[in-house]
Design a protein around this motif. Sequence first.
Motif, PDB file in Angstrom:
ATOM      1  N   PRO A  96      -3.658  -0.590   8.818  1.00  0.00           N
ATOM      2  CA  PRO A  96      -3.762  -1.754   7.935  1.00  0.00           C
ATOM      3  C   PRO A  96      -2.486  -2.001   7.137  1.00  0.00           C
ATOM      4  O   PRO A  96      -1.615  -1.130   7.037  1.00  0.00           O
ATOM      5  N   PHE A  97      -2.415  -3.168   6.567  1.00  0.00           N
ATOM      6  CA  PHE A  97      -1.381  -3.495   5.602  1.00  0.00           C
ATOM      7  C   PHE A  97      -1.956  -3.258   4.204  1.00  0.00           C
ATOM      8  O   PHE A  97      -3.156  -3.001   4.049  1.00  0.00           O
ATOM      9  N   GLU A  98      -1.113  -3.331   3.190  1.00  0.00           N
ATOM     10  CA  GLU A  98      -1.573  -3.047   1.843  1.00  0.00           C
ATOM     11  C   GLU A  98      -2.743  -3.944   1.439  1.00  0.00           C
ATOM     12  O   GLU A  98      -3.704  -3.495   0.827  1.00  0.00           O
ATOM     13  N   ALA A  99      -2.661  -5.209   1.842  1.00  0.00           N
ATOM     14  CA  ALA A  99      -3.679  -6.172   1.406  1.00  0.00           C
ATOM     15  C   ALA A  99      -4.985  -6.097   2.189  1.00  0.00           C
ATOM     16  O   ALA A  99      -6.001  -6.627   1.745  1.00  0.00           O
ATOM     17  N   ASN A 100      -4.956  -5.467   3.364  1.00  0.00           N
ATOM     18  CA  ASN A 100      -6.211  -5.408   4.138  1.00  0.00           C
ATOM     19  C   ASN A 100      -6.667  -3.978   4.420  1.00  0.00           C
ATOM     20  O   ASN A 100      -7.407  -3.738   5.374  1.00  0.00           O
ATOM     21  N   LYS A 101      -6.274  -3.065   3.548  1.00  0.00           N
ATOM     22  CA  LYS A 101      -6.751  -1.683   3.679  1.00  0.00           C
ATOM     23  C   LYS A 101      -8.271  -1.608   3.579  1.00  0.00           C
ATOM     24  O   LYS A 101      -8.901  -0.708   4.135  1.00  0.00           O
TER      25      LYS A 101
END
Length: 328
Positions: A301-306
Amino acid sequence: MRPFTYTASTNKEAALRAFTTTSHYLGGGTNLVDLMKEDVARPDQLIDVNNLEYNKIVKNDKGGFTLGAMLSNAATANNKDVRQNYPLLSMAMLSAATAQIRNMATNGGNLLQRTRCPYFFETSMPCNKRAPGSGCGALKGMNATHAIFGYSQKCIATNPSDMCVALAAIGATVEVQKQDGSSRMIDFNDFHRLPEDQPEKDNTLNQGELITAIHLNEPAFSDHYYYLKIRERSSYAFALISVAAGMQIKNGTISKIGLAMGGVAHKPWKLTEAEAFLTGKSASQANFEEAAMIAMKSAKPFEANKYKVDMGKKAIVRALTQAYERKN
């Protein structure tokens, strides 16, 4: 919207002959027309294929059923044979969009839906899918709803279809007509593609090929099934995460299973490792939780979609539990 010509076709031969490099086939138009209005899609010609003969549901020679590509999503989801033999598919299709859109949208068109990534729709922003080579605005931008599996540095968009997640779980083959008049079959799991270095290509269709039918495998999950769709609001929204789960259970043991996720990748994401783990195991909470761990272990994931990692685990367990407890 830019000017275009409209061609009505009454048979597949005429439709195939009319197709050029700047054409689009037109079914319900529920996605294509929106893209044209936003100046994302710019066809010079629309070829209407609604009046072709591929608008029925019939039994096929493999023990399953064949869905005509030009049949509406509503007619398909509410068809007696589909509801009886493929309730997972019906459930997924009825969770999509509005009743009005389902009445217009076609089965073939559903397979060709384009991503709802906001960078794809906003023509002032970079998007390799819309304008190859321009960059991916979502990569370091607003990506809370984007992919956690199978993406590339070129594109992190997700596939928006509910129907396709169910098809990945139950198994299907897509039949297409080629411009030379012959046809070919594409295993459903090979129909959509990952972005890699060509994110502008959503699928493995060749130029001018026309989807005519979706051949469903022999019914397998008519008793134990569930389609879970998690979204930001309860209606008329695309999935943040969805899970299609179907099981055959004999004496408490899972003899066959189909499991796929939506909202997590550039294509419907089939959970093959989790399926392999659960096959031959008991339908227990502990096994469902272990399968969810296996399914999500390769998520990046990326930080915003963890949040999608933990949500995905819980969604898989919930869908499997609901499928096990549900019985037609």
